[in-house]
Design an enzyme around this catalytic site. Structure first.
Site, PDB file in Angstrom:
ATOM      1  N   GLU A 135       0.822  -1.208   0.000  1.00 20.62           N
ATOM      2  CA  GLU A 135       0.000   0.000   0.000  1.00 20.62           C
ATOM      3  C   GLU A 135       0.861   1.266   0.000  1.00 20.62           C
ATOM      4  OE1 GLU A 135      -2.650  -0.746   3.369  1.00 20.62           O
ATOM      5  OE2 GLU A 135      -3.966  -1.898   2.052  1.00 20.62           O
ATOM      6  N   ASP A 183      -8.387  -9.218   3.983  1.00 20.83           N
ATOM      7  CA  ASP A 183      -8.172  -8.147   4.945  1.00 20.83           C
ATOM      8  C   ASP A 183      -9.253  -8.074   6.021  1.00 20.83           C
ATOM      9  OD1 ASP A 183      -7.043  -5.992   6.116  1.00 20.83           O
ATOM     10  OD2 ASP A 183      -7.402  -4.587   4.483  1.00 20.83           O
ATOM     11  N   GLU A 215     -12.319  -2.856  11.985  1.00 19.11           N
ATOM     12  CA  GLU A 215     -12.403  -1.972  10.815  1.00 19.11           C
ATOM     13  C   GLU A 215     -13.561  -2.349   9.891  1.00 19.11           C
ATOM     14  OE1 GLU A 215      -8.797  -2.072   8.573  1.00 19.11           O
ATOM     15  OE2 GLU A 215      -9.591  -0.851   6.936  1.00 19.11           O
TER      16      GLU A 215
HETATM   17  O1  GCW Z   1      -6.952  -3.035   6.387  1.00 17.82           O
HETATM   18  C1  GCW Z   1      -6.026  -2.229   5.776  1.00 17.82           C
HETATM   19  C2  GCW Z   1      -6.332  -0.882   6.314  1.00 17.82           C
HETATM   20  C3  GCW Z   1      -5.149   0.051   6.347  1.00 17.82           C
HETATM   21  C4  GCW Z   1      -3.992  -0.670   7.034  1.00 17.82           C
HETATM   22  C5  GCW Z   1      -3.672  -1.933   6.244  1.00 17.82           C
HETATM   23  C6  GCW Z   1      -2.570  -2.761   6.862  1.00 17.82           C
HETATM   24  C7  GCW Z   1      -2.261   0.187   8.461  1.00 17.82           C
HETATM   25  O2  GCW Z   1      -7.390  -0.323   5.607  1.00 17.82           O
HETATM   26  O3  GCW Z   1      -5.534   1.195   7.035  1.00 17.82           O
HETATM   27  O4  GCW Z   1      -2.860   0.149   7.189  1.00 17.82           O
HETATM   28  O5  GCW Z   1      -4.797  -2.742   6.190  1.00 17.82           O
HETATM   29  O6  GCW Z   1      -2.889  -3.757   7.487  1.00 17.82           O
HETATM   30  O7  GCW Z   1      -1.414  -2.440   6.719  1.00 17.82           O
END
Ligand code: GCW
Length: 668
Positions: A275, A354, A382
């Site tokens: 990311e 995720d 989240e």
């Molecule tokens: O779930 C995603 C999140 C990001 C997060 C990323 C990760 C810290 O939306 O905010 O960043 O995973 O796990 O690195």
């Protein structure tokens, strides 16, 4: 009134008949910092729970004869017990706590207090506890400006305006963590940017040392998330290529500085090539090249590199149906199995995507057999209600731990792998992305503290059931009559199923509002670059991850692969994760897929209403403040559940043109 609650360490008086508690410590040094914390805690706890007078003596034997109403607690060393484990025995008025080390003694003390709070410290008791996981960690996604990435309970209590805060709240936090067996805390976000990059410079060493000392008092090691591009950002170098001798030299000098200033630091957590974060891929190097370079540099100090496996292409074209984000972790890491150095741990999210409400277990867990592995879960919710909607996650974590990977003949579950039972390694364990902030109640929703408590207890003792953990937490937090305790336990246990039912069906995931990730937006990510699609059309939905689709199902060992690969054999709760399924497809109970979508959404929403109603029964039985906070969360949850129900139902009604057999209200 304190600015924050004491969570499950409230220690209100629940116990009659004990007037005096004598504590003696044998063998352990009374100067030891952990023993000092232990004595503070037992004094505070026993005083609160029993109202008794407490005397603490560092001697070998109790004085005089014990009278009625006296409890004599002796804490002593026993080298035969495993590290961080303990034994508790009670005979008459004598309680004996044995441990091999100070941490074990501290955990045992909290166990004694827990049992006292629940009226379980009874005559004849024998309790033996050894930690299942060597590392039991919390990961904070706190930023130095005070914000928290994916934080839903206020601002950070570790940082404000780019300064590190160490105060009474830090100590209470450490107490809470020790009370549930946590022995490692990563204090900053894995996305290390701006001021946080400077945590490994003398700008912050003094404050960080202070923080690490508070943690050390409770047997907790502090860790830092690291910016892989530090040689560029801090060192003014042109590259951060892990094989470049000058880069390595820079890290060597840096680590010497860091571990001189912060000798108790446990090591570093790294999010690389993910990311937008920098990493070894930029220089054509592998993940192992990056992790091993850092591991070699920290090895002389006996420190760890925890390297995340959350690496995937986040600039996917939605038109491309062959690229599959679910495959990425395995594709990047599997071939390097056995190449990682001994002080590297790969930290793997529980699912391949995720932290969705339902995902299969990541095939990397067990796919790797020669590499240290650590399980990463998220209690910050989240995608699972953001500490507004109730979602007790321990049942989900239990499923992950119990999953049979078939990586070997026996001892092949995820629990076996991450605890080191499977392959005999010691650098492994569990980490949770934490759900705390500076809200008065720490976790936004008071009931979300069950996830915080539960994660720690589960990481220490994976044999505990989700219900046992829920009961422990409810009893200590609310001290209710059994029937009322049952109400909350039932809510907790059912909450995940309810949340799953009114949100995204059968493992498909997402369908959330982009960026915030709260509330429905069925097509919110459908044409995005994030690799998270549901692929719904007028005939059906789901992602074909079989060997005819993206091939993801084949990343598992054959026993699991063959099951996931075929629509008929695929566990139904994961059907849409693995297959593109027609709306008319008949599920095992004879219902069509489309009917299941409608039914589950109506059911999920109405059960959420029932949950909110049952909360009303607790009015007057728990503190007004807490009651109101949770009530308010339920109101928001119901709004959310209705939106989910109606948007999902309408969306699929419009796509499929098939009406609800039961004729309920679906908007057109
Ligand atoms: O779930 C995603 C999140 C990001 C997060 C990323 C990760 C810290 O939306 O905010 O960043 O995973 O796990 O690195």
């Amino acid at each position: 009134m304190s600015e924050w609650t004491q969570l499950w360490l409230d220690y209100r008086k629940v116990c009659d008949g004990i007037e005096k508690v004598n504590v003696i410590v044998r063998d352990f040094s009374k100067e030891n910092r952990v023993i000092k914390s232990l004595l503070d805690e037992i004094t505070r706890g026993m005083k609160g729970l029993t109202g008794a007078e407490i005397s603490v003596a560092i001697k070998d034997e109790f004085e005089g004869k014990s009278e009625d109403g006296t409890l004599n607690v002796a804490i002593q060393k026993n080298d035969e017990i495993l590290a961080e484990g303990y034994r508790i025995f009670r005979k008459g008025s004598e309680v004996l706590l044995e441990a091999a080390d100070e941490k074990g003694a501290l955990y045992g003390t909290y166990h004694i207090l827990r049992m006292t709070a629940r009226g379980e410290l009874i005559d004849g008791l024998e309790k033996k506890c050894d930690p299942d996981n060597p590392l039991r960690m919390m990961n904070h996604w706190d930023n130095m400006d005070g914000s928290i990435e994916r934080g839903y309970s206020g601002r950070s209590f570790f940082y404000k305006n780019n300064e590190v805060i160490v105060d009474d709240r830090t100590r209470d936090y450490a107490r809470f963590m020790a009370s549930i067996g946590i022995n490692g805390v990563v204090i900053n976000n894995v996305n290390v940017k701006e001021a946080a990059s400077y945590m490994i410079t003398d700008r912050y060493f003094d404050k960080l040392k202070e923080m690490s000392d508070v943690f050390a008092d409770y047997g907790i090691k502090m860790y830092l998330s690291l910016n892989f591009a530090s040689p560029i950002e801090l060192g003014g170098m042109k590259v951060c290529d892990p094989l470049d001798p000058e880069v390595i030299k820079w890290w060597e000098d840096k680590c010497k500085e860091v571990f001189t200033a912060l000798p108790d630091l446990g090591g570093f957590l790294v999010k690389a090539d993910s990311e937008g974060r920098p990493g070894p891929f930029t220089y054509g190097r592998t993940q192992a090249d990056g992790a091993n370079m850092l591991a070699d540099v920290v090895k002389p100090y006996d420190k760890l590199i925890i390297w995340r496996c959350f690496v995937y292409n986040c600039t996917q074209d939605w038109r491309d149906t062959k690229t599959d984000r679910a495959r990425a972790g395995y594709d990047y890491f599997k071939d390097l199995d056995g190449k990682y150095h001994e002080n590297v741990i790969l930290q793997i999210k529980n699912g391949p995507m995720d932290f969705q409400i339902r995902e299969p277990v990541s095939p990397l867990l067990g796919g790797l057999t020669k590499t240290n592995q650590m399980l990463e879960v998220q209690i910050a919710q989240e995608y699972t209600g953001q500490q507004i909607d109730l979602c007790y996650l321990i049942p989900l974590f239990k499923e992950v731990l119990d999953f049979k990977t078939y990586c070997q003949k026996d001892k092949d579950t995820v629990a076996d792998i991450i605890s080191g039972r499977a392959f005999g390694n010691k650098n492994c364990g569990m980490a949770a992305v934490i759900n705390t902030g500076n809200d008065k109640n720490w976790t936004g929703n008071d009931l979300a503290a069950a996830n915080l408590y539960g994660f720690g207890r589960l990481a220490y003792d994976m044999s505990l059931s989700a219900e046992e953990i829920a009961r422990e937490w409810v009893a200590q937090t609310f001290a209710l009559e059994k029937a009322d305790e049952d109400i909350i336990v039932k809510m907790l246990i059912e909450s995940r199923d309810i949340y799953e039912k009114y949100t995204c069906p059968l493992g498909i995931g997402w369908m959330v509002t982009p960026n915030t990730h709260y509330g429905p937006s069925v097509d919110g990510y459908e044409y995005s670059r994030w690799g998270t699609y549901h692929r719904a059309d007028h005939l059906g939905l789901g992602v074909d991850r079989s060997d005819k689709g993206t091939g993801y199902a084949m990343q598992y060992y054959p026993e699991n692969a063959s099951k996931y690969n075929e629509m008929e054999k695929c566990p139904e709760e994961l059907l849409l994760f693995f297959h593109h399924v027609p709306y008319s497809y008949k599920l095992k109970d004879g219902r069509t897929l489309i009917q299941y979508i409608y039914d589950s959404h109506f059911e999920g929403e109405s059960r959420a209403e029932e949950m909110a109603e049952s909360w009303e029964k607790l009015k007057g039985k728990i503190s007004d403040e807490s009651f109101k906070r949770v009530k308010n969360r339920f109101e928001r949850q119901l709004y959310n559940a209705k939106e989910w129900r109606d948007q999902v139902n309408t969306y699929f009604y419009r796509k499929s043109g098939i009406a609800d057999e039961k004729g309920r209200k679906i908007y057109e």
